[in-house]
Write a protein that holds these residues in place. Structure first.
Motif, mmCIF file in Angstrom:
data_model
loop_
_atom_site.group_PDB
_atom_site.id
_atom_site.type_symbol
_atom_site.label_atom_id
_atom_site.label_comp_id
_atom_site.label_asym_id
_atom_site.label_seq_id
_atom_site.Cartn_x
_atom_site.Cartn_y
_atom_site.Cartn_z
ATOM 1 N N ILE A 57 2.259 4.680 0.963
ATOM 2 C CA ILE A 57 2.181 5.416 2.051
ATOM 3 C C ILE A 57 1.217 6.709 1.978
ATOM 4 O O ILE A 57 0.521 6.995 2.932
ATOM 5 C CB ILE A 57 3.737 5.976 2.565
ATOM 6 N N LEU A 82 7.891 -0.809 4.508
ATOM 7 C CA LEU A 82 7.850 -0.275 5.789
ATOM 8 C C LEU A 82 6.867 -1.190 6.381
ATOM 9 O O LEU A 82 6.190 -2.069 5.737
ATOM 10 C CB LEU A 82 7.051 1.244 5.759
ATOM 11 N N GLY A 124 5.777 8.779 15.298
ATOM 12 C CA GLY A 124 4.803 8.138 14.537
ATOM 13 C C GLY A 124 5.593 7.117 13.473
ATOM 14 O O GLY A 124 5.046 6.747 12.608
ATOM 15 N N TYR A 125 6.923 6.755 14.012
ATOM 16 C CA TYR A 125 7.618 5.946 12.956
ATOM 17 C C TYR A 125 7.863 4.505 13.677
ATOM 18 O O TYR A 125 8.382 4.457 14.639
ATOM 19 C CB TYR A 125 8.916 6.451 12.534
ATOM 20 N N PRO A 182 6.050 17.173 -3.380
ATOM 21 C CA PRO A 182 5.048 16.553 -4.406
ATOM 22 C C PRO A 182 4.132 17.719 -5.119
ATOM 23 O O PRO A 182 4.221 18.686 -5.351
ATOM 24 C CB PRO A 182 4.219 15.902 -3.381
ATOM 25 N N VAL A 239 3.367 -1.388 3.842
ATOM 26 C CA VAL A 239 3.219 0.152 3.383
ATOM 27 C C VAL A 239 4.585 0.425 2.562
ATOM 28 O O VAL A 239 5.623 -0.311 2.904
ATOM 29 C CB VAL A 239 3.225 0.903 4.740
ATOM 30 N N LEU A 289 2.208 10.309 -4.475
ATOM 31 C CA LEU A 289 3.546 10.827 -4.270
ATOM 32 C C LEU A 289 4.383 10.013 -5.518
ATOM 33 O O LEU A 289 5.244 10.636 -5.930
ATOM 34 C CB LEU A 289 4.049 10.247 -2.901
ATOM 35 N N THR A 334 6.971 3.093 0.743
ATOM 36 C CA THR A 334 7.448 4.426 0.296
ATOM 37 C C THR A 334 8.553 4.524 -0.661
ATOM 38 O O THR A 334 8.854 3.557 -1.105
ATOM 39 C CB THR A 334 7.787 5.197 1.705
ATOM 40 N N TRP A 335 9.150 5.602 -0.770
ATOM 41 C CA TRP A 335 10.267 5.792 -1.717
ATOM 42 C C TRP A 335 11.501 5.881 -1.026
ATOM 43 O O TRP A 335 11.673 6.399 0.130
ATOM 44 C CB TRP A 335 9.994 6.942 -2.863
ATOM 45 N N THR A 356 14.677 12.544 1.193
ATOM 46 C CA THR A 356 14.459 11.103 1.030
ATOM 47 C C THR A 356 14.925 10.084 2.202
ATOM 48 O O THR A 356 15.984 10.471 2.863
ATOM 49 C CB THR A 356 14.948 10.601 -0.283
ATOM 50 N N ARG A 357 14.259 8.900 2.303
ATOM 51 C CA ARG A 357 15.197 7.891 2.907
ATOM 52 C C ARG A 357 16.362 7.485 2.040
ATOM 53 O O ARG A 357 16.020 7.433 0.685
ATOM 54 C CB ARG A 357 14.101 6.792 3.298
ATOM 55 N N ARG A 396 0.484 -1.268 -0.064
ATOM 56 C CA ARG A 396 0.007 -0.019 -0.178
ATOM 57 C C ARG A 396 0.885 1.158 0.016
ATOM 58 O O ARG A 396 1.693 1.265 0.839
ATOM 59 C CB ARG A 396 -0.774 -0.058 1.113
#
Lengths: 133, 365
Positions: free
Chosen positions: A12, A123, A77-78, A41, A127, A16, A129-130, A100-101, A10
């Motif tokens: 995040i 994640l 929140g992580y 974005p 989840v 994006l 993400t980029w 970015t990560r 899914r």
């Protein structure tokens, strides 16, 4: 963590990034012909000039490393793994710097200007993400 | 007609189990009003970021001083500076003769959580505030030819000053080796190079008129768009070499309003949320040319962060800018005890943070 397309989980957040034909992802940004500038974005108004002629664009997947660190304790929140790499990459074509990560979590193994490529990053709870690797 | 600062009060910055922001605000306001001779005031402005609804009303309610307009103001780390700008402007415009300005805060422990960030950005790990500080530090070290040793030097300097500040949270001197031996939070920043969010309050009484300690300027600015590592913390940015940062915008406004330049400053309290942030402030406040920090450290001019800075005091967002001004008032009155700067006559207080918001306040005597 594995590198694969957005289909595997899914996203995040909507809007994006999108899946690409080769099974990877591309960040979705905006370009304003009036200002001649890119952003991420995607917004409906150019964040630098206020122009409303923003076009949706898939941003370059290749970038160079501009700044980096590692986050050693989970921020609010992580729930993903720590440490994780975190930095800024420069998309050369768009002249855009993106937060970015980073796949590499050891700062000592990274260098200014190093070429990096966009990847999907998994994640907890499926989840996606980029990140850049 | 100018604006005088006739009272200055502070509740120590630290961690105070069982105390509310209201308790701390009452202490600071009482002290400031008592110094000014407990005058009547026609308006009150209260800075806070985490205090919640009607923080200022709670403080003045506890003192039976309500009835006047009470304006609660959030401007991140610059909340107190924003409150001061509004109060000073209203006095200069002739709306009020006297105003009370204060700030209160009781920060949650740990990394600051901010409603600024969308939930997905937290979930992605992209709301890691110290990591943004670290990236900014890395770029500054690279662009100004500085090293981690310079970062450690700033911590040593500020912690040494903090030893003499009874209102500071940390009052123990540290060595550069100890700083560099503290754990890495986000490379290149070690734990002791970062300030602690905490609790506290500060208050000032402003009065229309000339003489004594003058509020020469209080100016707030926000960011111009584009800087990826600016305090606005966007997800992307462009080449920002030609984009003036908000701290410089606020500083230039304040210098112009006060009719002075950076060379006239005797004492500066600046935003040292991390050690690199102080070094960045040197160029943003135009205390030195960009990249000339090492030279300025070798031949210092104005004394920077004689209070010990946020590295010693900790940072209660709503109170920190006014806490800086309280320090400068004490310096200009010659009441700073062992940390007194000789012949201090012109001081600048600088805060910058979320928003972005940057405030620069100039106080003269």
């Amino acid at each position: 963590m594995t590198s694969h397309g957005v289909d595997a989980g899914r996203p995040i957040h909507e809007g994006l990034f999108e899946s690409t034909a080769d099974g990877s992802i591309a960040l979705i940004g905006g370009y304003s012909p009036t200002s001649g500038k890119y952003h991420f974005p995607l917004l409906d108004t150019c964040p630098y000039s206020g122009a409303t002629d923003v076009q949706r664009v898939a941003l370059s997947r290749d970038a160079t490393l501009w700044a980096w660190t590692a986050v050693t304790a989970a921020p609010p929140g992580y729930t993903g793994p720590v440490p994780f790499g975190f930095g800024v990459v420069e998309l050369v074509r768009e002249q855009l710097r993106v937060i970015t990560r980073l796949r590499e979590s050891d700062p000592a193994r990274l260098e200014f200007g190093q070429p990096v490529t966009l990847v999907a990053d998994e994640l907890p709870d499926g989840v996606v993400t980029w990140a850049f690797a | 007609m100018g604006v005088r600062i006739t009272g200055a009060g502070i509740h120590p910055f630290g961690r105070f189990e069982g105390k509310t922001p209201t308790d701390m605000g009452v202490h600071a306001v009482r002290t400031a009003l008592a110094e000014a001779g407990n005058p009547e005031f026609q308006a009150a402005f209260c800075g806070t970021a985490y205090g919640g609804v009607a923080s200022g009303h709670k403080v003045l309610g506890a003192l039976a001083l309500t009835g006047v307009p009470i304006v609660d103001i959030e401007a991140g780390c610059a909340s107190g500076g924003a409150a001061l700008q509004l109060a000073a402007g209203a006095i200069r415009a002739g709306q009020y003769d006297r105003a009370l300005v204060f700030g209160v805060e009781k920060m949650p422990k740990g990394i600051i959580r901010s409603s600024f960030f969308e939930p997905w950005r937290e979930e992605a790990g992209l709301a890691a505030t110290p990591a943004y500080f670290a990236l900014r530090a890395q770029r500054l070290l690279r662009e100004a030819g500085l090293t981690k040793q310079h970062l450690a030097e700033i911590v040593v300097k500020n912690r040494r000053n903090g030893v003499h500040n009874p209102d500071a949270m940390f009052r123990k001197e540290v060595s550069a080796d100890e700083v560099l031996a503290s754990r890495v939070v986000c490379e290149p920043l070690h734990l002791w190079m970062l300030c602690s969010p905490n609790e506290g309050a500060a208050a000032l009484v402003l009065q229309r008129g000339d003489g004594g300690v003058q509020l020469a300027a209080a100016r707030l600015r926000s960011h111009l768009p584009g800087s990826v590592l600016g305090e606005a913390t966007p997800l992307s940015g462009i080449d920002d070499h030609d984009i003036t940062p908000p701290s410089t915008l606020a500083a230039r406004d304040a210098y112009a309003e006060a009719g002075i330049g950076p060379d006239d400053l005797d004492v500066v309290e600046c935003q040292d949320t991390d050690a690199a942030r102080e070094l960045l402030a040197y160029q943003e406040l135009e205390l030195c040319a960009p990249g000339e920090q090492a030279k300025l450290l070798a031949e210092p001019r104005a004394v920077v962060n004689p209070s010990g800075g946020l590295l010693s005091k900790g940072e209660p967002l709503g109170a920190s800018a006014l806490g800086q001004v309280v320090e400068i008032v004490h310096q200009l009155r010659g009441e700073a005890g062992p940390r007194q700067v000789d012949n201090a006559r012109v001081g600048l207080a600088h805060t910058v943070g979320r928003g972005a918001n940057a405030a620069c306040i100039i106080v003269t005597r």
